[in-house]
Enzyme design. Structure first.
Site, PDB file in Angstrom:
ATOM      1  N   GLU A 413       0.790  -1.245  -0.018  1.00  0.00           N
ATOM      2  CA  GLU A 413      -0.177  -0.042   0.134  1.00  0.00           C
ATOM      3  C   GLU A 413       0.835   1.492  -0.109  1.00  0.00           C
ATOM      4  O   GLU A 413       0.502   2.207   0.740  1.00  0.00           O
ATOM      5  CB  GLU A 413      -1.030   0.110   1.283  1.00  0.00           C
ATOM      6  N   GLY A 414       1.914   1.169  -0.932  1.00  0.00           N
ATOM      7  CA  GLY A 414       3.007   2.365  -0.729  1.00  0.00           C
ATOM      8  C   GLY A 414       3.939   2.087   0.016  1.00  0.00           C
ATOM      9  O   GLY A 414       3.465   2.103   1.283  1.00  0.00           O
TER      10      GLY A 414
END
Length: 528
Positions: A413-414
Site C-alpha cells: 500500500e505504498g
C-alpha cells in the site's frame, strides 16, 4: 503459546474517550460495544486458532487453483453467516451500515487474530466504497449485495513487473469489445488473487486505455469477475503463488489476464482517481494491522515477563519476575505505548473520516498513520522477541511470526519511503499542513508538544525552501509521525482517568515523555 485476547477494552476507550466517536450523529454506544465485543469473542475462539495452522501449512496451488490451509473455509463460512463482510456496507445493498470507526475496531481485532485471513477479506470495504463513488447504479445493485454477503471477495490488481510504485509504467491493456472491454496483461503481488473461500472474486484492475507514454493519465479502472453468471470461469490464470517471509496463509498471486471480460468503472483515463478511493481505505487498514501486531507482541511479552523468573529481590531474596528488571520494563512499556498511541492516532483519523468535515486532515494523517503504525508493529515485535530471549527466537510463543507477518506492512500500500517522499513533494502545500498544525495544537498543552510543533514548523519551512526535498523526506516524515504520536498521547493522558487502568497508561505515558521529545529534536536537526 499465549492465547490471543482481543483488546476490546483498549479499543473502546480509544474510540469513545480519545477519538470521541460518541460525537458522531449515528453513534450508538451500547450497540457498538456489543458489536466489537461479539467480534472479539468470535476472533478469539474461531479465527485466532487458524493463525499457527496457517503459518505452518501455507497455501498451495492445485491444478491452477489456490487452496487455503485447514479450517480456513469453515471459519470464513461462519464469518459470512454472522454478517461480518457487510458490517460497513450500506443497508440498501444488504449491509449493516456501521460507521468507519466500528470497521476500524473489527479490522484491528481481525488482524491481531489472523492477519493472513484478514488480508483476504479486508479489501471488500474499499471495493464497495469505490463502487459507491464511481460505479453505475447497475454495478452497485449487482456487486454490493454480493460483497456484503461474502459470497464474493475482492482484489486490488495494480502492480506489475517493473510497475509498482510507478503506476505510470503499467502495460496491462484494455480494449473495447462491443458494450464491454477485454483486458490482457500480467499483475503481481495480488493478495487473495485466488482462494477457495468465496464463490467468486471481483478483481478491480487498473489497465491502460490510452496510448503508451501517457503515464497515469491513460489508466482506467475495470471490474473483472472471476466467473460469469453461468459459473464459467474467466480467462484469468494464477501463474504463480508467491513464497513469502510471513503471511504464509495469505495467497499472494501472479495473475495473467488473457482477454478477460471487463466493465469500466468511472470515466476512461480516471482509473487512478477511482483506485485511490480503495487505496486510501487500505492504507488506514494497514496502519491498524501495525497496531494489531504491536498489541499482540506486547501482550505476549507482558504475559511471559510476568511468569519468567530471573534473579532475586535485593531485600527479600525472593525470585524476581523479569518484568521487574528495568531494561525489560523499558521494552514492555515502549511496545505498549506504541500500540496505544498508534491506535489512538488511527481512531482520530477514522472518526474525522466518518465526520466528513475535515478532508484535509484525513488526507494528511492517513499516510502518517500508515508509516508510524507499521513501523511501530515491527518495532514492538522485535522488542517482544528480545523480552522472551531465546524463546522469542523459537516458534513456540509465535512472537517471531508476529515480526515476520508485520514486516510487509512497511512495503505494501505504498512503501513507507514513497509516503515520505510524497509528504515533502506534494502534501506540504494546500490545506493539509494547516489542518495538521490545528490538530496538534488542539491536542492540549504541554511544553513538549509546543516545542515539537515549533520544530516541525521550522523543518517544514526548510523543506519548502530546499532544492532537493527528497533528501529530507525520511527525517521529515519521522518528525511528522513522531509529533502526531505525541499529540495522540497528549489526548490519551487527558482522559486517562476514564480508562479501566489509569496507572498502566501513566507508565506508558512516562516512557513516551522520556523518549519522544528527544527523538523529535534529533529528526528536526537532520532537516534544519
Amino acid at each position: 503459546m499465549i492465547p490471543f485476547r482481543a483488546p476490546v477494552d483498549d479499543i473502546l476507550f480509544s474510540l469513545e474517550h480519545v477519538a470521541r466517536a460518541d460525537r458522531l450523529p449515528d453513534w450508538d454506544a451500547a450497540l457498538v460495544r456489543e458489536v466489537i465485543g461479539q467480534f472479539g469473542r468470535f476472533a478469539e475462539t474461531a479465527i485466532a486458532p487458524l493463525d499457527a495452522v496457517g503459518d505452518a501449512q501455507g497455501c498451495r496451488l492445485d491444478q491452477g487453483r489456490v487452496r487455503l490451509p485447514d479450517g480456513f473455509a469453515e471459519t470464513y463460512r461462519a464469518y459470512t453467516e454472522q454478517g461480518w463482510p457487510g458490517l460497513a456496507l450500506p443497508e440498501a445493498h444488504g449491509g449493516q451500515g456501521m460507521s468507519e470507526p466500528v470497521l476500524a475496531a473489527v479490522s484491528e481485532i481481525f488482524s491481531g487474530a489472523c492477519h493472513a485471513l484478514q488480508m483476504v477479506a479486508a479489501l471488500v470495504p474499499g471495493a464497495a466504497r469505490t463502487l459507491l463513488g464511481f460505479g453505475t447504479p447497475q454495478q452497485q445493485a449487482l456487486w454490493l449485495p454480493r460483497l456484503a454477503s461474502g459470497t464474493w471477495l475482492a482484489t486490488m490488481a495494480l502492480t506489475e513487473p517493473g510497475a509498482g510504485s510507478d503506476l505510470g509504467a503499467i502495460r496491462t491493456r484494455a480494449v473495447p469489445d462491443g458494450d464491454g472491454w477485454r483486458i490482457s496483461g500480467e499483475k503481481i503481488f495480488i493478495s487473495g488473487g485466488d482462494q477457495d473461500l468465496s464463490e467468486g472474486i471481483l478483481h478491480l484492475v487498473l489497465a491502460r486505455t490510452g496510448v503508451p507514454g501517457e503515464g497515469t493519465r491513460g489508466l482506467s479502472l475495470f471490474l473483472v469477475p472471476s466467473q460469469d453468471e453461468s459459473g464459467q470461469r474467466a480467462p484469468v490464470t494464477v501463474a504463480r503463488l508467491e513464497e513469502k517471509m510471513g503471511l504464509h496463509a495469505s495467497p499472494t498471486c501472479q495473475l495473467v489476464f488473457e482477454g478477460a471480460p471487463a466493465e469500466l468503472v468511472g470515466a476512461p483515463g480516471e482509473g487512478l482517481r477511482a483506485m485511490f478511493t480503495m487505496m486510501n481505505h487500505a492504507r488506514l487498514d494497514v496502519a491498524l494491522q501495525g497496531v494489531a501486531h504491536a498489541a499482540r507482541a506486547g501482550a505476549i511479552a507482558t504475559a511471559y515477563a510476568a511468569e519468567r523468573r530471573q534473579g532475586r529481590d535485593a531485600q527479600s531474596g525472593a525470585p524476581l519476575a523479569i518484568a521487574a528488571h528495568e531494561d525489560v520494563r523499558r521494552m514492555l512499556e515502549t511496545a505498549e505505548a506504541l500500540a496505544l498511541g498508534g491506535r489512538a492516532l488511527c481512531h482520530l483519523a477514522a472518526v474525522a473520516l466518518a465526520r466528513g468535515d475535515a478532508p484535509d486532515l484525513v488526507g494528511f494523517l492517513t499516510p502518517v498513520c500508515k508509516v508510524f503504525c507499521t513501523e511501530a508493529g515491527v518495532t514492538a515485535a522485535d522488542l517482544g522477541i528480545q523480552v522472551l530471549g531465546g524463546y522469542g527466537y523459537l516458534s513456540e510463543y509465535r512472537v517471531e511470526q508476529t515480526l515476520r507477518d508485520a514486516r510487509v506492512t512497511m512495503i505494501y500500500e505504498g512503501t513507507n519511503g514513497i509516503h515520505a517522499l510524497a509528504l515533502v513533494t506534494r502534501q506540504l502545500r494546500g490545506g493539509g499542513p494547516e489542518a495538521f498544525e490545528a490538530f496538534v495544537a488542539a491536542s492540549g498543552g504541554g511544553e513538549d508538544l509546543a516545542e515539537g510543533l515549533a520544530l516541525w514548523r521550522a523543518a517544514r519551512a526548510r523543506v519548502l525552501a530546499s532544492s532537493c526535498p527528497a533528501a529530507l523526506a525520511h527525517p521529515f516524515m519521522q518528525l511528522t509521525a513522531g509529533l502526531a504520536y505525541l499529540a495522540a498521547w497528549q489526548r490519551i493522558i487527558a482522559v486517562a482517568d476514564r480508562s479501566s487502568d489509569p496507572t498502566r497508561l501513566e507508565r506508558a505515558a512516562a516512557r513516551v515523555r522520556g523518549s519522544v521529545p528527544v527523538a523529535l529534536r534529533g529528526w528536526a536537526a537532520l532537516v534544519t
